[in-house]
Enzyme design. Structure first.
Site, mmCIF file in Angstrom:
data_model
loop_
_atom_site.group_PDB
_atom_site.id
_atom_site.type_symbol
_atom_site.label_atom_id
_atom_site.label_comp_id
_atom_site.label_asym_id
_atom_site.label_seq_id
_atom_site.Cartn_x
_atom_site.Cartn_y
_atom_site.Cartn_z
ATOM 1 N N ARG A 82 0.844 -1.177 0.000
ATOM 2 C CA ARG A 82 0.000 0.000 0.000
ATOM 3 C C ARG A 82 0.887 1.238 0.000
ATOM 4 O O ARG A 82 1.935 1.224 0.643
ATOM 5 C CB ARG A 82 -0.869 0.042 1.274
ATOM 6 C CG ARG A 82 -1.851 -1.101 1.403
ATOM 7 C CD ARG A 82 -2.383 -1.163 2.835
ATOM 8 N NE ARG A 82 -3.429 -2.149 3.005
ATOM 9 C CZ ARG A 82 -3.222 -3.459 3.202
ATOM 10 N NH1 ARG A 82 -1.995 -3.929 3.249
ATOM 11 N NH2 ARG A 82 -4.234 -4.290 3.347
ATOM 12 N N SER A 144 7.171 -5.910 6.276
ATOM 13 C CA SER A 144 6.614 -6.936 7.174
ATOM 14 C C SER A 144 7.352 -8.272 7.142
ATOM 15 O O SER A 144 6.727 -9.320 7.051
ATOM 16 C CB SER A 144 5.151 -7.156 6.818
ATOM 17 O OG SER A 144 4.505 -5.939 6.683
ATOM 18 N N ASP A 201 5.606 -3.923 10.427
ATOM 19 C CA ASP A 201 4.166 -3.602 10.435
ATOM 20 C C ASP A 201 3.562 -3.598 11.842
ATOM 21 O O ASP A 201 2.671 -2.806 12.152
ATOM 22 C CB ASP A 201 3.376 -4.545 9.515
ATOM 23 C CG ASP A 201 3.645 -6.014 9.771
ATOM 24 O OD1 ASP A 201 4.552 -6.326 10.564
ATOM 25 O OD2 ASP A 201 2.953 -6.861 9.170
HETATM 26 P P1 ADP Z 1 -0.830 -8.056 4.230
HETATM 27 O O1 ADP Z 1 -0.660 -9.300 5.003
HETATM 28 O O2 ADP Z 1 -0.340 -8.136 2.828
HETATM 29 O O3 ADP Z 1 -0.345 -6.842 4.935
HETATM 30 P P2 ADP Z 1 -3.675 -7.991 4.840
HETATM 31 O O4 ADP Z 1 -3.524 -7.594 6.236
HETATM 32 O O5 ADP Z 1 -4.741 -7.304 4.019
HETATM 33 O O6 ADP Z 1 -2.377 -7.830 3.964
HETATM 34 O O7 ADP Z 1 -3.929 -9.575 4.846
HETATM 35 C C1 ADP Z 1 -4.238 -10.261 3.683
HETATM 36 C C2 ADP Z 1 -4.597 -11.672 4.048
HETATM 37 O O8 ADP Z 1 -5.708 -11.682 4.943
HETATM 38 C C3 ADP Z 1 -5.017 -12.492 2.879
HETATM 39 O O9 ADP Z 1 -3.911 -13.159 2.333
HETATM 40 C C4 ADP Z 1 -5.986 -13.476 3.484
HETATM 41 O O10 ADP Z 1 -5.298 -14.577 4.010
HETATM 42 C C5 ADP Z 1 -6.591 -12.733 4.638
HETATM 43 N N1 ADP Z 1 -7.916 -12.181 4.322
HETATM 44 C C6 ADP Z 1 -8.267 -11.369 3.297
HETATM 45 N N2 ADP Z 1 -9.590 -11.096 3.327
HETATM 46 C C7 ADP Z 1 -10.098 -11.745 4.391
HETATM 47 C C8 ADP Z 1 -11.420 -11.887 4.973
HETATM 48 N N3 ADP Z 1 -12.487 -11.289 4.438
HETATM 49 N N4 ADP Z 1 -11.543 -12.625 6.078
HETATM 50 C C9 ADP Z 1 -10.475 -13.235 6.634
HETATM 51 N N5 ADP Z 1 -9.234 -13.165 6.135
HETATM 52 C C10 ADP Z 1 -9.034 -12.431 5.034
HETATM 53 MG MG MG Z 2 0.037 -5.667 6.474
#
Ligand code: ADP
Ligand code: MG
Length: 481
Positions: A82, A144, A201
């Protein structure tokens, strides 16, 4: 305890029995807490000899609402990255804009320089979109993955985790790599993006939470991966290399996802946890994370369903071919299934089965089994997270502790947070009645925190006007509004 214990249907009872290892008792969690507590202490003594590294972050003081102006943040997670433009005014912080982009698979496994070029490209076009042309703007970088920090803007990658494995990054300073990529992308008419800080993070989330709540002492991420950080007193840190002057505290990035890498968690690992690990890109590593974070839950789920079909307990023993494909289930679908808590018609579970396996014939009992398995996996995850938080909260000697959290699993799942709170209450009631642990959501906190740290470092350092290649650049205005 299973909700189906009294159901007479034989397949449900069989499925219940086969997957009982996914349901842990409070005694199990107490043991997990005990082992975690021991590992935390070991990590605080020495990074080298422990599986939980307890990295020093160089973040000592938390924000005090004095920050002003506009800053950029870049948040590289396990699935997405992001770019954020954040504005701090007298009493508020505002995310002016945030763009999110998934990292293409080929970049996650390719050359590190390609990954950083891709990111830099997006940062520069984001800045241009916001007409930050000809200005110097500070950027905080949220990264992260496990980092060994040498300073606030110098950090070497220890190892890739989750689904990343880019060549030429492990052992290198990721700030330098980002700066080099930005330099390749920045031309004379475009902004001068100054990378001034790198944080994890969890640290970002903690900082963002601290802006809202003075008791915020823990930052938690449960998204693609899982990790936590917290504020530790210097007197408890044998490995602190500097003097013990004020502020006598530092944020510790636990990297607790690696808990269990020395086999201590084997007593709660199931055959599905083991097979998932054996086939992962980082086998034997991040054992705790693999039991609870978003990237892994659907794979555990898929493996359990395969076992039940193989045993003839589910779908009448018929295997939907979709189930053979790794990563064919999303965490979002697991969240949807968990919405069926009224246990009457299991509408969401039915829809999920139809969506996942369009050609599969299933009956009432299959639906109940799928719900039960899904629920056991997500609940175990939340309870594991709660145990990690409890083990950390115990270290903080104050009655009220707030935990800022971010990450899609804990934020978007309908009951995850509630289950974390329930397990925490169980620990509190039996160990420290009177202690209060509050969860606070820090939406996009991981990125917001990086912008705050950037602002704090820029407060002292920023020049009013800078000269570059014979041209005068004006920095973003920082007046109080
Ligand atoms: P990052 O880990 O890249 O910082 P996020 O915090 O958005 O990003 O986490 C993304 C992960 O969260 C996805 O890979 C998936 O495993 C999980 N995720 C995405 N949408 C949902 C949802 N609606 N409910 C539960 N888990 C989700
Ligand atoms: Mg994240």
């Amino acid at each position: 305890m299973s909700v189906f214990k009294h159901n007479s249907d034989y397949n449900i009872l069989k499925a219940d029995l086969i997957t009982l290892s996914l349901e842990l008792t409070h005694e199990d969690f107490k043991k997990v807490d005990f082992l975690l507590t021991k590992e935390f202490a070991r990590g605080l003594k020495s990074t080298k000899d422990s599986t939980i590294k307890m990295y020093l972050t160089y973040v000592r003081s938390l924000p005090n609402n004095e920050e002003r102006g506009q800053y950029l943040a870049l948040d590289l997670g396990g699935t997405n990255f992001r770019v954020l433009l954040v504005e701090f005014n007298r009493d508020s912080s505002k995310i002016v804009d945030c763009v999110r982009e998934a990292i293409p698979a080929k970049l996650r496994f390719g050359a590190g320089s390609d990954l950083f070029d891709f990111i830099a490209e997006h940062v520069v076009s984001f800045a241009i979109k916001h007409q930050l042309v000809g200005v110097r703007i500070a950027l905080g970088f949220t990264f992260s993955f496990p980092l060994q920090q040498q300073g606030l803007a110098e950090a070497h990658l220890v190892t890739w985790t989750k689904s990343f494995n880019c060549a030429g990054v492990v052992g290198f300073d990721v700030v330098r790599l980002l700066k080099a990529a930005l330099k390749r992308k920045m031309h004379k008419s475009i902004p001068y993006v100054d990378v001034v800080a790198i944080i994890n993070d969890t640290t970002g989330t903690l900082i963002a939470g601290a802006l809202k709540d003075k008791n915020c002492m823990i930052g938690l991420i449960v998204g693609t991966g899982a990790n936590a950080c917290y504020v530790e007193k210097l007197e408890n840190l044998e490995k602190w290399p500097f003097n013990y002057s004020d502020p006598k505290q530092v944020v510790i990035n636990t990297e607790f996802g690696a808990f269990g890498d020395n086999s201590v968690l084997d007593f709660v690992r199931t055959i599905w946890d083991r097979s998932l690990d054996a086939e992962s890109v980082n086998s034997g590593k991040q054992v705790y994370e693999k039991m609870l974070s978003g990237m892994y839950l659907p794979e555990i789920f898929r493996r359990v369903l395969l076992t039940l079909i193989e045993r003839g307990v589910l779908f009448n023993g018929h295997l939907p071919l979709e189930l053979l494909r790794p990563n064919s289930i999303s965490t979002k679908i697991m969240s949807d299934i968990d919405q069926d808590t009224n246990m009457e018609n299991f509408t969401k579970t039915r829809e999920a089965i139809k969506k996942l396996f369009p050609h599969c014939k299933f009956n009432e009992v299959d639906v109940k089994i799928v719900f039960m398995i899904n629920n056991r996996i997500t609940k175990r995850s939340a309870q594991m997270v709660a145990t990690g938080i409890w083990a950390l909260a115990k270290r903080i000697k104050q009655n009220e502790v707030s935990v800022a959290y971010d990450g899609a699993l804990i934020s978007l799942h309908p009951y995850f947070r509630v289950w974390v709170e329930e397990k925490l209450s169980q620990f509190i009631n039996s160990n420290a009645p009177g202690k209060k642990i509050k969860l606070i959501q820090a939406n996009d906190g991981s990125g917001l925190g990086a912008a705050i740290v950037a602002a704090v470092c820029y407060r002292e350092k920023r020049p009013k006007i800078i000269k570059k290649r014979g041209k005068v650049y004006q920095i973003t205005s920082f007046q109080t509004k």
